[in-house]
Design a protein around this motif. Structure first.
Motif, PDB file in Angstrom:
ATOM      1  N   TYR A 238       0.655  -1.274   0.202  1.00  0.00           N
ATOM      2  CA  TYR A 238      -0.010   0.135  -0.042  1.00  0.00           C
ATOM      3  C   TYR A 238       1.106   1.194   0.020  1.00  0.00           C
ATOM      4  CZ  TYR A 238      -3.488  -3.665   1.473  1.00  0.00           C
ATOM      5  OH  TYR A 238      -4.207  -4.533   1.607  1.00  0.00           O
ATOM      6  N   GLU A 239       0.631   2.383  -0.793  1.00  0.00           N
ATOM      7  CA  GLU A 239       1.293   3.565  -0.916  1.00  0.00           C
ATOM      8  C   GLU A 239       0.714   4.264   0.210  1.00  0.00           C
ATOM      9  OE1 GLU A 239       2.633   6.047  -4.389  1.00  0.00           O
ATOM     10  OE2 GLU A 239       2.420   3.646  -4.974  1.00  0.00           O
ATOM     11  N   THR A 240       1.589   4.809   0.788  1.00  0.00           N
ATOM     12  CA  THR A 240       1.082   6.056   1.890  1.00  0.00           C
ATOM     13  C   THR A 240       1.058   7.271   1.258  1.00  0.00           C
ATOM     14  OG1 THR A 240       2.223   4.942   3.438  1.00  0.00           O
ATOM     15  CG2 THR A 240       1.389   6.977   4.360  1.00  0.00           C
ATOM     16  N   PRO A 241      -0.208   8.028   1.223  1.00  0.00           N
ATOM     17  CA  PRO A 241      -0.319   9.441   0.504  1.00  0.00           C
ATOM     18  C   PRO A 241       0.594  10.286   1.160  1.00  0.00           C
ATOM     19  CG  PRO A 241      -2.467   8.580   1.394  1.00  0.00           C
ATOM     20  CD  PRO A 241      -1.379   7.448   1.930  1.00  0.00           C
ATOM     21  N   LYS A 242       1.259  11.167   0.557  1.00  0.00           N
ATOM     22  CA  LYS A 242       2.144  12.027   0.961  1.00  0.00           C
ATOM     23  C   LYS A 242       1.296  13.449   1.324  1.00  0.00           C
ATOM     24  CE  LYS A 242       6.108  10.354  -0.834  1.00  0.00           C
ATOM     25  NZ  LYS A 242       6.848  10.324  -2.476  1.00  0.00           N
ATOM     26  N   GLU A 243       0.571  13.112   2.521  1.00  0.00           N
ATOM     27  CA  GLU A 243      -0.246  14.545   2.970  1.00  0.00           C
ATOM     28  C   GLU A 243       0.278  14.436   4.236  1.00  0.00           C
ATOM     29  OE1 GLU A 243      -4.614  13.519   3.112  1.00  0.00           O
ATOM     30  OE2 GLU A 243      -4.434  12.376   1.566  1.00  0.00           O
ATOM     31  N   GLN A 245      -0.365  15.304   8.128  1.00  0.00           N
ATOM     32  CA  GLN A 245      -1.265  14.844   9.310  1.00  0.00           C
ATOM     33  C   GLN A 245      -2.036  16.088   9.907  1.00  0.00           C
ATOM     34  OE1 GLN A 245       0.319  12.184  11.942  1.00  0.00           O
ATOM     35  NE2 GLN A 245       0.698  10.403  10.575  1.00  0.00           N
ATOM     36  N   GLU A 271     -12.548   4.224   1.116  1.00  0.00           N
ATOM     37  CA  GLU A 271     -11.090   3.933   1.325  1.00  0.00           C
ATOM     38  C   GLU A 271     -10.569   5.042   2.315  1.00  0.00           C
ATOM     39  OE1 GLU A 271      -8.576   4.184  -2.232  1.00  0.00           O
ATOM     40  OE2 GLU A 271      -9.959   2.828  -3.310  1.00  0.00           O
ATOM     41  N   ARG A 272     -11.240   5.894   2.537  1.00  0.00           N
ATOM     42  CA  ARG A 272     -10.653   6.987   3.475  1.00  0.00           C
ATOM     43  C   ARG A 272     -11.522   6.871   4.986  1.00  0.00           C
ATOM     44  NH1 ARG A 272      -6.931  10.563   1.560  1.00  0.00           N
ATOM     45  NH2 ARG A 272      -7.597  11.865   3.600  1.00  0.00           N
ATOM     46  N   ARG A 291      -9.734  -1.092   6.232  1.00  0.00           N
ATOM     47  CA  ARG A 291     -10.380   0.251   5.160  1.00  0.00           C
ATOM     48  C   ARG A 291     -11.686  -0.226   4.969  1.00  0.00           C
ATOM     49  NH1 ARG A 291      -6.184   0.716   0.098  1.00  0.00           N
ATOM     50  NH2 ARG A 291      -7.977   0.024  -0.794  1.00  0.00           N
ATOM     51  N   ALA A 348      -1.505   2.508   5.771  1.00  0.00           N
ATOM     52  CA  ALA A 348      -1.253   3.764   4.941  1.00  0.00           C
ATOM     53  C   ALA A 348      -2.158   4.588   4.750  1.00  0.00           C
ATOM     54  CB  ALA A 348      -1.006   2.881   3.561  1.00  0.00           C
ATOM     55  N   ASN A 367      -5.402   9.577  12.339  1.00  0.00           N
ATOM     56  CA  ASN A 367      -4.232   8.823  11.754  1.00  0.00           C
ATOM     57  C   ASN A 367      -3.788   7.784  12.832  1.00  0.00           C
ATOM     58  OD1 ASN A 367      -3.182  10.630   9.589  1.00  0.00           O
ATOM     59  ND2 ASN A 367      -3.876  12.139  10.979  1.00  0.00           N
TER      60      ASN A 367
END
Lengths: 564, 564
Positions: A238-243, A245, A271-272, A291, A348, A367
């Motif tokens: 799974y790719e962790t979004p570059k957001e 927190q 998904e969120r 998820r 992720a 988070n």
């Protein structure tokens, strides 16, 4: 075989109340009849298919040093009590009243009987390994017999048991049996997949792929990987979004109790959203999070927790534990002692939604690990179509099927219970290490019928068909036709073809409809052009129809039957 | 098959408590094992023999248009109630508890099931005759399971049922089945006789001749005539002695109550004494008389009287009826209403002895018809060795045997009870006319073992042996021997011989003893002369032992196995 002299009772109409296609067709084409609920008679066409299936099974089992024996149907309670299955089988087992002890049952499985046989006779590692198989009628009092031969109360099964002195020897035999099963089903002409049917490498099922199956399987579109849905592992990066927190916010979400409702209310993708479930495990409560677009796989969870009893907590239990309804629960600020297990995908998730543990409130910008602790990340969800295949090759697709064979490494479970032991090379007493390998034979008949049919009837693979050729005289009152048919029948039989010769005084339409139902691979029709020495040949599979001169029949048949 | 990799558990000693030779040997040679009282496992050697027996049965049954099907073991009570066998079978039938109705039994016979199958499907005489057969496991809760496979509670049987629209058609099929059975048993290499097993022509048994059998049969030394003892007719022309009838005299015969005592007391031959018996038949008494050296056959008597209940009168009943003890009764001056039936031999008795119906008195010079009335002369005695054969050819001898097959004209008994009917050519509803034909397959295994053995073990007929050849390496540590054996094994297998290859690291003595027990027709021993390319061959039947060059093995084997 002259059709006028045999017994193939066909039916014009679909029997009512019968849904499964293979069940309908086996009844209509005169292969089986029902005697009692879940109990069937196999008529002559079915017997002929069984003979061919059994010959293939025997060859392949003997090729891996399988030894054929026949254990009795009547099982004595004494051995079943050693493994406690006399009780644990419950009502699945048929008890038999006899005049002496009333302590007999009908065999549904033979682990006990085979250990009882060998423990008296095989005392040294030198006599191992041994692989014993049998082709037998078995009995199981299904609570709801259904789908014809698929869930019948009396059925035919090949079962096999292997005995070993070392794990390596079992592993080796297990692979041999896998290959033997692959060979058998391939020779039977079936479409199938071998699937993983447990969390480790100790159990595999052979699933015949069918449009409407009882089993759902996940398989890779680019490798041999396949598993039962409940056992399919998920290996996804799974790719962790570059957001960044963000700060957690509590918001009112009146009456939003499902993931779907919430997603639409908040206009976020499932998904969120964190899906939270509480399980009662022995006397503790455990929260499981995944998820919102994923589904928790309780088989995996139970295996991970390694517990006997586990159930979803009730509304009342949740209320007492968290002070809110099920629809508002989440992993943030849980009471002390409630462990949290998260699916790998949760790792992720950034700035996502979760229940607030207050009725009609949710939290935004949750988070994981910042806002709640996670005891462990675990592969805890069902695989989904489109996931990467766990073997790293291709992506996962779903299909349905019917389980026909099951391989299991039993290890020493039964042999320890029954004191089935041998002396190893150091003179120490050790329990037999065992494998078990079943293959449903009456089930195969139904499954092959399920795979090979069209709207008109059955279409047998040529190595399995009850007869090779269906020869039909259009008009038995026509002497030229009858004479040519008789002549051809004699020739074909002398060349060892199995011919079903429809010599009945029926209309041609009736004969063709029956032939379609019965489904033999080649049909030879002797009709009006008999006087020119011409017969019409139809291939059941392709539907292709050609005229042959009688002189070329043998040669053309040989090329058809010798082709793969 | 390498013996080191299979499972043939032999026993050095005779198991205790087991009397029957075949039972001992099948256990000792590793063909069978007992699971429960009267319940057996068939090990791999037995399975191989069954396969051969079954192939022969299938061929012969199919040659007479037999259609193979498979009816279930689980029988529903509803059909068994139609013939009242649900009750009349009594404790012989295993009842099965199921989760629904508890109305199931295990099949011991399939008249009901087969009629139930056909009555729905065969509605016109045009579809008859039909002969249906199956090879199935059957169940019977014998009160005293004994003699191994001969009286087991779970056994394998071929049964067949024929359906006809006319008696002539049944008669024809009955003769065909007779021939098929004769062919089968001949091909199996058995010594057998077909015997009459009822008073008419509607029942025959196939009896395997054995030294110690359960059945006694009478047969002609010069024809094919043979019958079960109870059914053997007596057709003897008795010569009436040319004596003048003398005056009847009463004499005192104190304490002379048996024929033997009396014969010795009076110094007369038992042939000159009338043996008198009183039977209670329903509410009447009947006197039956025969010659003193003959025995009354109650089966014949009962059939002649055509009654259900018949028993020998008690001492008390005789005392009340005739005023004397049993030892002094006779046919002269009987009370009114007591019918007298005499065996044909009595007609030729002149001036003979009979009881006086007064304690301790007999009459001399009794002459039938002069001194007492005879209601009828009837064939009422057992046949004796030396009697003329009823077919007029040769004289009667006795032998023992084991019943392996039974043919019966059932007629319409079952089909009437079950409304199994068809429309005849005049459109009238008629019950099926039926025959039934059974053949015990597990019984055959035991019977053949009983016929073919010696003090060392079994001696299979070559067409039935579980393997053709037993190949034995004397010393597996000797590389020359092992290499020659491996080579020969590969060659023989490639020529489609079934070889049991004893490659075990056992002493030669153990291997030979096992080979004797197992009893394969040809033994090839690879020993010290392997370095010269010489093997020793032993024929199990003749015991003959010869050296062969390895190059001549194939040719010599072929000539052995192709010879009759």
């Amino acid at each position: 075989m002259k059709q006028s002299k045999t017994f193939i009772p066909t039916m014009r109409e679909n029997p009512s109340d019968i849904e499964m296609r293979s069940h309908q067709l086996l009844l209509r084409a005169g292969y089986i009849r029902q005697n009692a609920n879940g109990v069937y008679t196999y008529l002559t066409l079915a017997q002929r298919v069984f003979r061919k299936i059994e010959a293939i099974i025997r060859q392949e089992m003997e090729a891996i040093e399988g030894i054929e024996i026949s254990l009795p149907a009547l099982q004595s309670s004494s051995i079943l009590k050693e493994t406690e299955r006399w009780d644990s089988y419950g009502k699945e087992m048929f008890h038999v009243a006899d005049r002496q002890t009333n302590q007999l049952a009908l065999s549904s499985s033979d682990e006990e009987a085979i250990i009882d046989l060998l423990r008296d006779e095989v005392r040294s590692y030198k006599k191992l390994p041994l692989t014993i198989f049998q082709i037998k009628t078995k009995f199981r009092d299904e609570i709801k017999p259904r789908a014809g031969l698929l869930h019948s109360r009396e059925f035919i099964r090949k079962d096999a048991y292997s005995f070993h002195s070392t794990e390596e020897s079992l592993d080796e035999k297990y692979l041999e049996v896998m290959q033997a099963y692959t060979n058998m089903l391939t020779r039977l002409g079936m479409h199938f997949r071998m699937v993983i049917s447990d969390g480790g490498t100790g159990s595999h099922e052979f699933i015949a792929l069918t449009e409407n199956g009882e089993d759902r399987i996940a398989y890779s579109d680019s490798s041999s990987y396949a598993a039962n849905m409940e056992f399919a592992e998920v290996h996804v990066d799974y790719e962790t979004p570059k957001e960044k927190q963000l700060e957690m916010i509590k918001i009112s979400t009146p009456n939003q109790r499902t993931i779907e409702d919430l997603a639409s209310f908040l206009s976020v993708n499932p998904e969120r959203i964190i899906k939270s479930l509480v399980y009662k495990v022995d006397n503790d409560f455990v929260m499981v999070v995944c998820r919102g677009d994923h589904c928790v796989n309780e088989y995996k969870l139970k295996r991970f927790l390694n517990v006997k009893h586990m159930e979803l907590a009730t509304g009342q239990q949740i209320e007492e534990l968290l002070g809110c309804h099920t629809g508002s629960i989440g992993p943030v600020k849980l009471p002390i002692g409630v462990r949290v297990y998260a699916d790998h995908a949760v790792k992720a998730m950034v700035n996502v939604v979760a229940g607030a543990n207050i009725d009609d409130y949710h939290l935004l910008n949750v988070n994981p690990e910042r806002d709640f602790a996670i005891d462990d990340y675990v592969d805890i969800r069902f695989v989904q179509e489109g996931d990467a295949s766990p073997d790293g090759m291709g992506t996962i697709k779903f299909t349905e099927g019917i389980g026909v064979g099951h391989l299991r490494k039993l290890g020493t479970i039964f042999s320890e219970q029954m004191k089935g032991t041998f002396l190893n090379e150091h003179g120490r007493t050790k329990p037999f290490i065992m494998g078990s390998y079943s293959l449903g034979i009456s089930r195969l008949l139904a499954t092959i019928a399920e795979q090979f049919n069209d709207e008109k009837g059955l279409k047998w693979p040529k190595h399995l068909a009850p007869f090779d050729i269906h020869m039909i005289t259009m008009n038995v009152k026509d002497e030229v036709q009858t004479q040519l048919a008789d002549e051809l029948y004699a020739v074909l039989e002398s060349y060892r073809y199995d011919v079903l010769y429809d010599d009945r005084a029926e209309r041609a339409g009736v004969k063709f409809a029956d032939a379609d139902l019965i489904g033999l691979p080649v049909r030879i029709i002797i009709g009006k052009r008999a006087n020119e020495g011409i017969v019409e040949v139809m291939y059941r599979h392709s539907g292709e129809s050609i005229d042959w001169q009688k002189e070329e029949v043998l040669e053309k048949l040989q090329s058809f039957f010798s082709a793969d």
